[in-house]
Write an enzyme that holds these catalytic residues in place. Structure first.
Site, PDB file in Angstrom:
ATOM      1  NE  ARG A 102      -3.681   2.113   2.692  1.00  0.00           N
ATOM      2  CZ  ARG A 102      -4.913   2.244   2.236  1.00  0.00           C
ATOM      3  NH1 ARG A 102      -5.457   1.262   1.535  1.00  0.00           N
ATOM      4  NH2 ARG A 102      -5.628   3.322   2.470  1.00  0.00           N
ATOM      5  CG  HIS A 129      -8.198   0.985  -3.410  1.00  0.00           C
ATOM      6  ND1 HIS A 129      -7.563  -0.146  -2.943  1.00  0.00           N
ATOM      7  CD2 HIS A 129      -8.841   1.526  -2.326  1.00  0.00           C
ATOM      8  CE1 HIS A 129      -7.796  -0.276  -1.654  1.00  0.00           C
ATOM      9  NE2 HIS A 129      -8.558   0.715  -1.251  1.00  0.00           N
ATOM     10  CD  GLN A 132     -13.077  -0.538  -1.188  1.00  0.00           C
ATOM     11  OE1 GLN A 132     -12.339  -0.453  -0.216  1.00  0.00           O
ATOM     12  NE2 GLN A 132     -14.322  -0.991  -1.096  1.00  0.00           N
ATOM     13  CG  ASP A 223     -12.576   7.815  -2.296  1.00  0.00           C
ATOM     14  OD1 ASP A 223     -12.671   7.593  -1.072  1.00  0.00           O
ATOM     15  OD2 ASP A 223     -11.500   7.787  -2.910  1.00  0.00           O
ATOM     16  CB  CYS A 263     -13.709   2.783  -0.703  1.00  0.00           C
ATOM     17  SG  CYS A 263     -13.098   4.479  -0.822  1.00  0.00           S
ATOM     18  NE  ARG A 291     -10.199  -3.837   0.617  1.00  0.00           N
ATOM     19  CZ  ARG A 291      -9.431  -2.843   1.069  1.00  0.00           C
ATOM     20  NH1 ARG A 291      -9.978  -1.674   1.404  1.00  0.00           N
ATOM     21  NH2 ARG A 291      -8.127  -2.996   1.156  1.00  0.00           N
TER      22      ARG A 291
END
Length: 307
Positions: A102, A129, A132, A223, A263, A291
């Site tokens: 990450r 991402h 996700q 987001d 998310c 997830r």
């Protein structure tokens, strides 16, 4: 050997295969059956960006699959003192069976993968991402929203917008991306998405009006407007994103049974209102839990495709 760096590297069939695998593993887990698909394996988890869901889901996921996770912040390893990404990859991939990273730059992730002897998973970069989106699509499937959906993404043209573009263009559904002027997705990522859409039949529309995007949508998603590292832009971004908060008025334009996905973390009063968030908390936290299950599917799939 395959890596999981962006969905543009995957076919529709492969994405759906991973989703199906995740569904099966989730069903086993819900029955209390923890099948050790990755027994004795070690997942190195490198965090240059902190996280709640990524940390917990990967560490719990590898444990439930019979392996062990190693949490490695940049300050725990020599990356924090300037060791090249390629050298870190050469070392860690000789000792571990899989790596999740990450980080900030997609190029750093790709450099690590190029020198790694084991599969590498993108836990988030500034450009993509993908884990996700696997959780998001798994949630859509569970809510019966996978058949010819209209998805409206409202907000910043960031890594989440880029990942929705990849998913829609690969699977062939309609995606409407509404951003303020000047905050559109990156041009090269749009070019990829439109090229993939020619093959899949996806309909991708770029808009600057969130109302137009949300009209009759099956899924509405957003987001944060201020991602990690953008804190100094907060005041400007709040001004520029005026009218882009998903509130009851905007959500009322979608279909009556539309899903709202986020998310997380969510900043109420900015990209989403308190009322919309709480009205849709079930699907949001199903999405967050997914997830764990989606990433287990990714890890098991990658292990099967090592050779």
């Amino acid at each position: 050997m395959r890596h999981f760096l962006t969905l543009k590297d995957y076919t529709k069939e492969e994405i759906l295969e991973i989703i199906k695998l995740a569904q099966n593993i989730k069903a086993e887990t819900k029955r209390g059956e923890y099948v050790p698909y990755l027994e004795g394996q070690t997942l190195a988890m490198i965090f240059e960006k902190s996280s709640t869901r990524t940390r917990v889901s990967f560490e719990v996921g590898i444990y439930q699959l019979g392996g062990i996770g190693l949490f490695l912040s940049k300050n725990d390893i020599q990356l924090g003192r300037g060791e090249p990404m390629r050298d870190t990859a050469r070392v860690i991939s000789r000792m571990c069976d899989m790596v999740m990273i990450r980080t900030y730059a997609q190029s750093d992730l790709e450099e690590f993968a190029a020198y790694s002897k084991v599969p590498v998973i993108n836990g988030l970069t500034d450009e993509y991402h993908p884990v996700q989106l696997m959780a998001d699509y798994l949630t859509m499937v569970e809510y019966g929203k996978e058949k010819d959906p209209i998805v409206a993404y409202v907000g910043d043209g960031n890594n989440m917008a880029h990942s929705w573009l990849m998913l829609a263009s690969k699977l062939g559904f309609e995606l409407r991306v509404a951003t303020p002027k000047g905050y559109e997705p990156k041009e090269e990522i749009l070019e990829d998405a439109f090229e993939f859409a020619k093959q899949s039949g996806a309909k991708i529309t770029l808009l600057n009006d969130p109302k137009e995007a949300v009209e009759d949508a099956d899924v509405v998603t957003t987001d944060t407007w201020i991602s990690m590292g953008q804190e100094d832009e907060k005041e400007k971004r709040v001004r520029d994103f005026k009218g882009f908060m998903v509130d009851n008025n905007l959500m009322s334009l979608a279909k009556d049974d539309a899903l709202f996905l986020h998310c997380l973390p969510a900043y109420r009063g900015y990209e989403v209102s308190e009322e919309v968030f709480e009205a849709h908390e079930k699907e949001i936290f199903d999405e967050a839990e997914n997830r764990l299950h989606a990433q287990k599917g990714v890890m098991v799939w990658l292990d099967k495709h090592r050779k």
